[in-house]
Design an enzyme around this catalytic site. Structure first.
Site: not given
Length: 253
Positions: A44, A75, A196
């Protein structure tokens, strides 16, 4: 199909960047993840590239040529620079996340009542380049069909609320919220990812929800790896330090 594990390498990259050289190497840790059962790698990169960098995407894409069954997931917030990189690299999946530039970590999903017009052309462009599109979403069942309506292939459900509720009186309620969100997504024609704050304690219970295609795990996995290996490494260092001079390897000068 079993749920695929995609290992997020951001924390490895953060450690690397803190010393200004390629140690630890995210390529080496990416390879080890795939050799030990992971079915994908995730990064990410944020605009300040404080951990994963855009160059890492190119390097990981090359690494995955050695692992034909594994996937690369990139991401990020679809700013122009990010999109240019993604379209050039051509990952298997791009997960769009509504991060702000200075944000420490992702903390909410898209509001498709507000973000639809911005997201539609981005999704269309990614799909023209044969990149599967996932949207980072809060577990709100009624929003799943909206994600499909604007062209998403998958949603990634933001699982911090599950991590916080696990082993508390709120666990059953939050579990049901995610179960209904997965069901709504599947009924809308979407596949479902999750990520997450998933960890070794809360993941197994979460995956009793059917039809979760992939979980992306990085921060907890990195911390747990430190915890599992820390004692052993300390003992090895202490053993070296405790050796007498006569017991240490000779060095010819």
């Amino acid at each position: 199909m079993p749920t695929a594990l995609s290992v997020n390498l951001n924390k490895i990259a953060l450690l690397r960047n803190s010393r200004g050289r390629d140690y630890p190497s995210i390529l080496k840790f990416g390879r080890r993840a795939l050799q030990n059962g992971a079915r994908g790698l995730t990064i990410h990169p944020r605009p300040d590239q404080r951990h994963a960098r855009y160059q890492d995407a190119y390097d990981l894409r090359a690494l995955l040529e050695e692992f034909q069954e594994a996937e690369l997931n990139i991401e990020g917030n679809p700013i122009d620079e990010f999109m240019d990189m993604v379209l050039d690299v051509g990952p298997d999946q791009c997960t769009l996340v509504p991060d702000q530039p200075g944000q420490i970590t992702s903390d909410h999903g898209y509001d498709l009542d507000m973000d639809t017009e911005t997201l539609k052309p981005v999704i269309e462009k990614l799909k023209r380049f044969d990149v599967r599109v996932s949207l980072f979403m809060d577990p709100v069942p009624e929003n799943m069909a909206k994600a499909r309506a604007i062209g998403a292939d998958r949603v990634e459900l933001y699982t911090e609320s599950w991590a916080q509720a696990f082993m508390t009186p709120q666990e059953d309620q939050v579990y049901e919220q995610f179960r209904l969100s997965v069901l709504a997504a599947r009924e809308a024609g979407l596949e479902v990812n999750a990520g997450h704050d998933l960890d070794l304690q809360n993941l197994a219970m979460f995956l009793t929800i059917p039809d979760i295609a992939e979980v992306s795990i990085g921060h907890a996995l990195t911390v747990e790896a430190l915890e599992s290996g820390y004692d052993s490494v300390i003992r090895q260092y202490a053993a070296i330090c405790s050796l007498s001079m006569e017991s240490r390897p000779n060095k010819d000068f």
